[in-house]
Write a protein that holds these residues in place. Structure first.
Motif, PDB file in Angstrom:
ATOM      1  N   ASP A  97      -7.085 -13.652  29.701  1.00 13.50           N
ATOM      2  CA  ASP A  97      -7.630 -14.444  30.796  1.00 13.50           C
ATOM      3  C   ASP A  97      -7.148 -15.891  30.662  1.00 13.50           C
ATOM      4  O   ASP A  97      -7.384 -16.519  29.625  1.00 13.50           O
ATOM      5  N   PRO A  98      -6.479 -16.434  31.678  1.00 11.69           N
ATOM      6  CA  PRO A  98      -5.932 -17.794  31.573  1.00 11.69           C
ATOM      7  C   PRO A  98      -6.967 -18.863  31.217  1.00 11.69           C
ATOM      8  O   PRO A  98      -6.692 -19.752  30.410  1.00 11.69           O
ATOM      9  N   LYS A  99      -8.156 -18.763  31.798  1.00 13.00           N
ATOM     10  CA  LYS A  99      -9.199 -19.745  31.506  1.00 13.00           C
ATOM     11  C   LYS A  99      -9.634 -19.664  30.044  1.00 13.00           C
ATOM     12  O   LYS A  99      -9.791 -20.692  29.368  1.00 13.00           O
ATOM     13  N   GLN A 100      -9.816 -18.437  29.558  1.00  5.59           N
ATOM     14  CA  GLN A 100     -10.195 -18.263  28.157  1.00  5.59           C
ATOM     15  C   GLN A 100      -9.031 -18.664  27.247  1.00  5.59           C
ATOM     16  O   GLN A 100      -9.237 -19.162  26.139  1.00  5.59           O
ATOM     17  N   GLY A 101      -7.820 -18.463  27.746  1.00  7.73           N
ATOM     18  CA  GLY A 101      -6.636 -18.828  26.971  1.00  7.73           C
ATOM     19  C   GLY A 101      -6.525 -20.321  26.743  1.00  7.73           C
ATOM     20  O   GLY A 101      -6.214 -20.776  25.643  1.00  7.73           O
TER      21      GLY A 101
ATOM     22  N   ALA B 105      -9.149 -21.366  24.239  1.00  9.27           N
ATOM     23  CA  ALA B 105      -8.735 -21.019  22.876  1.00  9.27           C
ATOM     24  C   ALA B 105      -7.696 -22.020  22.370  1.00  9.27           C
ATOM     25  O   ALA B 105      -7.732 -22.447  21.207  1.00  9.27           O
ATOM     26  N   ALA B 106      -6.779 -22.408  23.245  1.00 10.07           N
ATOM     27  CA  ALA B 106      -5.740 -23.370  22.868  1.00 10.07           C
ATOM     28  C   ALA B 106      -6.359 -24.713  22.482  1.00 10.07           C
ATOM     29  O   ALA B 106      -5.988 -25.317  21.469  1.00 10.07           O
ATOM     30  N   GLN B 107      -7.316 -25.176  23.281  1.00  9.65           N
ATOM     31  CA  GLN B 107      -7.954 -26.459  22.982  1.00  9.65           C
ATOM     32  C   GLN B 107      -8.735 -26.393  21.673  1.00  9.65           C
ATOM     33  O   GLN B 107      -8.752 -27.351  20.895  1.00  9.65           O
ATOM     34  N   LYS B 108      -9.335 -25.229  21.409  1.00  6.13           N
ATOM     35  CA  LYS B 108     -10.082 -25.044  20.157  1.00  6.13           C
ATOM     36  C   LYS B 108      -9.144 -25.169  18.957  1.00  6.13           C
ATOM     37  O   LYS B 108      -9.484 -25.787  17.944  1.00  6.13           O
ATOM     38  N   LEU B 109      -7.947 -24.601  19.066  1.00  4.32           N
ATOM     39  CA  LEU B 109      -6.982 -24.671  17.971  1.00  4.32           C
ATOM     40  C   LEU B 109      -6.434 -26.089  17.810  1.00  4.32           C
ATOM     41  O   LEU B 109      -6.219 -26.556  16.690  1.00  4.32           O
TER      42      LEU B 109
ATOM     43  N   THR C   8      -1.477 -16.141  30.037  1.00  2.00           N
ATOM     44  CA  THR C   8      -2.254 -17.057  29.197  1.00  2.00           C
ATOM     45  C   THR C   8      -1.348 -18.011  28.428  1.00  2.00           C
ATOM     46  O   THR C   8      -1.714 -19.150  28.163  1.00  2.00           O
ATOM     47  N   THR C   9      -0.159 -17.549  28.091  1.00  2.00           N
ATOM     48  CA  THR C   9       0.783 -18.374  27.320  1.00  2.00           C
ATOM     49  C   THR C   9       1.210 -19.608  28.102  1.00  2.00           C
ATOM     50  O   THR C   9       1.284 -20.710  27.551  1.00  2.00           O
ATOM     51  N   ILE C  10       1.501 -19.428  29.380  1.00  2.00           N
ATOM     52  CA  ILE C  10       2.038 -20.532  30.189  1.00  2.00           C
ATOM     53  C   ILE C  10       1.037 -21.689  30.323  1.00  2.00           C
ATOM     54  O   ILE C  10       1.383 -22.840  30.004  1.00  2.00           O
ATOM     55  N   PRO C  11      -0.208 -21.462  30.749  1.00  2.00           N
ATOM     56  CA  PRO C  11      -1.132 -22.602  30.827  1.00  2.00           C
ATOM     57  C   PRO C  11      -1.480 -23.183  29.457  1.00  2.00           C
ATOM     58  O   PRO C  11      -1.666 -24.401  29.322  1.00  2.00           O
ATOM     59  N   ALA C  12      -1.540 -22.331  28.436  1.00  2.00           N
ATOM     60  CA  ALA C  12      -1.857 -22.821  27.086  1.00  2.00           C
ATOM     61  C   ALA C  12      -0.734 -23.697  26.537  1.00  2.00           C
ATOM     62  O   ALA C  12      -0.981 -24.639  25.776  1.00  2.00           O
ATOM     63  N   SER C  13       0.502 -23.409  26.946  1.00  2.00           N
ATOM     64  CA  SER C  13       1.650 -24.127  26.389  1.00  2.00           C
ATOM     65  C   SER C  13       1.589 -25.625  26.693  1.00  2.00           C
ATOM     66  O   SER C  13       2.077 -26.442  25.908  1.00  2.00           O
ATOM     67  N   LYS C  14       1.005 -26.010  27.809  1.00  3.48           N
ATOM     68  CA  LYS C  14       0.873 -27.439  28.138  1.00  3.48           C
ATOM     69  C   LYS C  14      -0.057 -28.143  27.153  1.00  3.48           C
ATOM     70  O   LYS C  14       0.201 -29.275  26.721  1.00  3.48           O
TER      71      LYS C  14
END
Length: 373
Positions: A79-83, A86-90, A106-112
């Motif tokens: 899920d992009p929102k959950q992704g 998770a990215a911000q948590k890391l 999920t990879t694309i929005p998290a990559s920013k």
């Protein structure tokens, strides 16, 4: 008298503290470990865990000092929102690097988020070309992208399988739409008689399959994951739709026959990756170790995740630092000889000379057709 012992005692404490001080390197890993793709996400996480444990077991050193790797796993449920959460948590946990995410969506929005924080990210399975073409120098992947995968499958459908009338279905995710679009472009010489879409959580495909059956295609292509692609194939057969079935790496799993109630040589799929004969022994050894440790077979990406972790660690070693800003330039030019072959990146962060492996199914198991580059 007591005062005389204080400096000695303090010296002993400081000495012990110094002996115990060891640099901790935090590796984040994100995949869908819940939801329809959980079996694949868990495998990815297992691959990362094996790499971290192997690095620690060998006493891996950076700048001459032994370090300890720690895995921080997160579930994004595809899920992009959950992704992004998770990215911000890391990022907040100040990880030294990230392996993942599993899905392009999920990879694309998290990559920013990782790029803004200057944290290197290597995906072992996200294949959308968008991921590495956003201008982020922190984004890398160790498998071929959808441009290549979809194009190769399209050509194979027409020239090897003899498809004349093709129906295309995608699950509306970044991955599903991307690979389906590239497939359609590559299938020159055939007629695309239907374009339908579903979702990555759908279970009932009766309406779209009934519409497709009326067009009488000889091949159906599905862009999506096996959690949807398996039941889709099952319902195709129940409706008497006997067309050949094709898909990308998302359906190219050992789990597909179970999810579909059977899969045979009418099914063709491609895995983004592949090992030449020279790597076969290493892959078999890894697969045996994996099965012994986790009591399950490698499905697709565990060895690629493993190599991604190792390539990242190699860059840290070459830079003599686990500081993301210092080892990032070394990661961009790394040459790591892994289980899956040479890990080296082009100017976009894509794997150089990425291979694809074509499979079919027999007796409920994947069967290799050929490795192409």
């Amino acid at each position: 008298m007591q005062m005389k012992f204080i400096p000695v005692a303090l010296a002993m404490v400081f000495s012990a503290a110094g002996a115990q001080a060891q640099e901790i390197i935090k590796i984040g890993h994100v995949a869908a470990t819940s939801g329809p793709s959980a079996h694949l996400g868990k495998e990815d996480e297992n691959g990362a865990r094996m790499a971290v444990e192997d690095l620690n077991a060998q006493g891996f050193k950076i700048n001459g000092k032994a370090v300890k790797f720690v895995l921080l796993p997160e579930d994004d449920a595809a899920d992009p929102k959950q992704g992004t959460a998770a990215a911000q948590k890391l990022v907040d946990a100040k990880v030294n690097g990230v392996i993942g995410h599993q899905n392009s969506g999920t990879t694309i929005p998290a990559s920013k988020i990782y790029n803004d924080a200057g944290i290197p990210q290597i995906s072992a399975s996200a294949t959308s070309p968008v991921y590495t073409h956003q201008g982020y120098n922190t984004a890398f992947r160790v498998v071929a992208n959808d441009n290549k995968l979809g194009s190769v499958l399209g050509k194979y459908a027409v020239h090897k399988l003899g498809a004349k009338k093709i129906a295309v279905i995608d699950d509306r995710t970044a991955y599903g739409q991307g690979v389906a679009s590239e497939f359609a472009k590559g299938a020159k010489g055939a007629q695309i008689v239907a374009k339908e879409f579903t979702t990555d959580k759908a279970t009932d495909f009766n309406a779209i399959l009934t519409a497709i059956k009326a067009k009488n295609p000889d091949l159906v292509f599905f862009g999506g994951m096996d959690g949807v692609g398996g039941p889709l194939l099952r319902q195709m057969r129940s409706l008497g739709l006997k067309a050949k079935y094709m898909g990308g790496d998302g359906i190219c799993t050992e789990a597909l026959p179970k999810l579909a109630g059977g899969a045979d040589d009418t099914v063709t799929c491609a895995e983004a990756g592949g090992v030449p004969a020279s790597q076969k022994k290493q892959m078999e050894e890894f697969s045996a170790r994996y099965k012994k440790k986790f009591n399950s077979d490698v499905q697709i990406y565990a060895p690629y995740v493993y190599d991604a972790v190792m390539a990242m660690a190699t860059a840290m070693q070459q830079a003599k630092s686990a500081d993301p800003a210092k080892y990032l330039p070394y990661l961009a030019k790394v040459q790591y000889q892994g289980i899956t072959g040479t890990i080296a990146f082009d100017k976009f962060g894509d794997i150089k000379d990425g291979a694809l492996t074509l499979y079919t199914f027999k007796d409920g198991r994947r069967q290799l057709l050929e490795v192409v580059k």
